[in-house]
Design a protein around this motif. Structure first.
Motif, mmCIF file in Angstrom:
data_model
loop_
_atom_site.group_PDB
_atom_site.id
_atom_site.type_symbol
_atom_site.label_atom_id
_atom_site.label_comp_id
_atom_site.label_asym_id
_atom_site.label_seq_id
_atom_site.Cartn_x
_atom_site.Cartn_y
_atom_site.Cartn_z
ATOM 1 N N PRO B 4 59.086 -94.405 3.472
ATOM 2 C CA PRO B 4 58.032 -94.858 2.559
ATOM 3 C C PRO B 4 58.565 -95.030 1.137
ATOM 4 O O PRO B 4 59.486 -94.313 0.732
ATOM 5 C CB PRO B 4 56.994 -93.735 2.627
ATOM 6 C CG PRO B 4 57.726 -92.549 3.100
ATOM 7 C CD PRO B 4 58.877 -93.024 3.915
ATOM 8 N N ALA B 83 47.075 -104.292 -2.200
ATOM 9 C CA ALA B 83 47.039 -103.466 -0.981
ATOM 10 C C ALA B 83 48.361 -102.699 -0.839
ATOM 11 O O ALA B 83 48.383 -101.520 -0.466
ATOM 12 C CB ALA B 83 46.803 -104.362 0.220
ATOM 13 N N GLN B 84 49.438 -103.361 -1.194
ATOM 14 C CA GLN B 84 50.777 -102.743 -1.133
ATOM 15 C C GLN B 84 50.865 -101.551 -2.109
ATOM 16 O O GLN B 84 51.450 -100.517 -1.782
ATOM 17 C CB GLN B 84 51.801 -103.803 -1.534
ATOM 18 C CG GLN B 84 53.137 -103.671 -0.856
ATOM 19 C CD GLN B 84 54.077 -104.770 -1.354
ATOM 20 O OE1 GLN B 84 53.644 -105.864 -1.702
ATOM 21 N NE2 GLN B 84 55.357 -104.471 -1.398
ATOM 22 N N LYS B 86 48.294 -99.746 -3.158
ATOM 23 C CA LYS B 86 47.446 -98.661 -2.642
ATOM 24 C C LYS B 86 48.198 -97.877 -1.558
ATOM 25 O O LYS B 86 48.112 -96.661 -1.490
ATOM 26 C CB LYS B 86 46.148 -99.235 -2.077
ATOM 27 C CG LYS B 86 45.151 -99.620 -3.152
ATOM 28 C CD LYS B 86 43.906 -100.223 -2.558
ATOM 29 C CE LYS B 86 43.025 -100.784 -3.678
ATOM 30 N NZ LYS B 86 41.998 -101.684 -3.194
ATOM 31 N N LYS B 87 48.947 -98.621 -0.744
ATOM 32 C CA LYS B 87 49.711 -97.984 0.334
ATOM 33 C C LYS B 87 50.790 -97.060 -0.263
ATOM 34 O O LYS B 87 50.957 -95.923 0.177
ATOM 35 C CB LYS B 87 50.361 -99.069 1.202
ATOM 36 C CG LYS B 87 50.824 -98.564 2.548
ATOM 37 C CD LYS B 87 51.401 -99.680 3.375
ATOM 38 C CE LYS B 87 52.153 -99.070 4.540
ATOM 39 N NZ LYS B 87 53.358 -99.784 4.865
ATOM 40 N N GLN B 90 49.169 -93.956 -1.584
ATOM 41 C CA GLN B 90 48.808 -93.027 -0.493
ATOM 42 C C GLN B 90 50.038 -92.288 0.009
ATOM 43 O O GLN B 90 50.006 -91.071 0.211
ATOM 44 C CB GLN B 90 48.188 -93.812 0.672
ATOM 45 C CG GLN B 90 46.735 -94.180 0.449
ATOM 46 C CD GLN B 90 46.241 -95.152 1.519
ATOM 47 O OE1 GLN B 90 47.031 -95.693 2.301
ATOM 48 N NE2 GLN B 90 44.934 -95.395 1.536
ATOM 49 N N GLU B 91 51.119 -93.033 0.226
ATOM 50 C CA GLU B 91 52.351 -92.411 0.748
ATOM 51 C C GLU B 91 52.886 -91.364 -0.227
ATOM 52 O O GLU B 91 53.329 -90.292 0.179
ATOM 53 C CB GLU B 91 53.404 -93.491 1.010
ATOM 54 C CG GLU B 91 53.156 -94.226 2.318
ATOM 55 C CD GLU B 91 53.985 -95.492 2.477
ATOM 56 O OE1 GLU B 91 54.636 -95.915 1.508
ATOM 57 O OE2 GLU B 91 53.972 -96.060 3.585
#
Lengths: 210, 113
Positions: B4, B83-84, B86-87, B90-91
């Motif tokens: 990630p 979106a990238q 946000k990912k 989160q990671e």
């Protein structure tokens, strides 16, 4: 009330990149907000502080943007300026004219060299800055760094390995020559930056009036 | 397994602030939020440096607003988390949570010092 002129000029200089008019706009907006809450004197002090802080932050950003390309252009400019001088001196050598060490005591040769270095430095500063739009200031700083890295070992060799006599006079001539080239190269870069700022200001004014 | 992309400390803060501000995230608002909520006084230039980096990575998307007189006729530059982004956020948070497991006692001691 308008923001103070000098820090505004500093901000415009450092925040002049095409994608960075927002920086100067944000600080100007905060200036107007702060006048209401903190008063004019405190706001002016804040504005000065922000201008200096942002100048440093934006210089760092500019240096980090394309460091390899900026260094290559600075190195190319350094070579071009020095080659112009070297070719001139080499030509003199082939025609049996005084050697480079005699430059210090040869007034006419000094004037020719000053003119040659002025022209070569300002032209290379201009060309280099045109090749790196928005990174003119980073180019000027990198050029100084490249010059220091390449000149200082040579100067050390000239003074301590070759034991050139008189060492201080030779050192002063070399350092003085490079300082002169530096300032003229910076002038070339700053001129391009100034032209870009003017161009950008006219675009903003046109948008405002529209 | 795909590694990630973890965010740096300042990048993490910037993305959180932009998410909090929703569609009104621009320089002045981001700076104020950082000062009020994270007690971090950052120069506008440094904020844009971080935002520029996030945009290059595809974590934020920017657009220009209208110029206003108090901004000297300059437009605002707004940001939104992709979106990238946000990912990645989160990671990063998952990694911090995993690394914090079992450290609650020690963290309390550190915080009380």
């Amino acid at each position: 009330m308008k923001p103070p002129a000098i820090p505004s000029a500093i901000l415009n200089f450092f925040a002049s990149q095409p994608d960075f008019p927002a920086v100067a706009g944000d600080i100007s907006e905060e200036f107007h907000q702060r006048i209401q809450s903190s008063g004019p004197q405190a706001t002016k002090r804040w504005y000065w502080r922000e201008a200096v802080r942002n100048a440093l932050a934006l210089t760092w950003r500019e240096l980090r943007r394309t460091p390899v390309r900026t260094t290559l252009v600075a190195f190319g400019c350094f070579l071009a300026v020095n080659l112009a001088t070297a070719l001139y001196l080499e030509t003199r050598y082939w025609f049996n004219l005084p050697n480079p060490i005699e430059i210090v005591s040869n007034q006419n040769l000094i004037y020719v060299l000053i003119l040659l270095n002025f022209t070569a430095s300002v032209v290379m500063g201009w060309i280099g800055a045109k090749l790196l739009p928005g990174r003119e200031w980073a180019l000027a700083l990198t050029y100084t760094l490249v010059t220091a890295c390449l000149t200082l070992p040579g100067l050390w060799y000239l003074m301590f390995a070759l034991e050139q006599d008189p060492p201080l006079r030779v050192a002063a001539a070399v350092i003085g020559g490079h300082a002169f080239r530096q300032s003229i190269f910076w002038l070339g870069c700053v001129l391009v930056r100034y032209v870009n700022i003017r161009k950008h200001s006219s675009i903003v004014s046109a948008a405002k009036s529209a | 397994m795909k590694t990630p992309r973890l965010l740096g400390g300042f990048e993490n803060l910037l993305l959180l602030v932009i998410l909090r501000l929703d569609d009104s995230a621009y320089g002045v608002a981001i700076r104020k939020e950082l000062l009020d909520e994270a007690e971090k006084d950052v120069a506008i230039g440094a904020i844009y440096t971080g935002l520029d980096r996030l945009e290059q990575k595809g974590f934020v998307h920017s657009w220009s607003g209208d110029p206003t007189p108090e901004r000297g006729g300059r437009a605002k530059k707004f940001y939104r988390v992709t979106a990238q982004g946000k990912k990645a956020l989160q990671e990063t948070h998952r990694a911090v949570q995993r690394l914090s497991i079992g450290l609650e006692g020690r963290l309390t001691t550190c915080l009380s010092l």
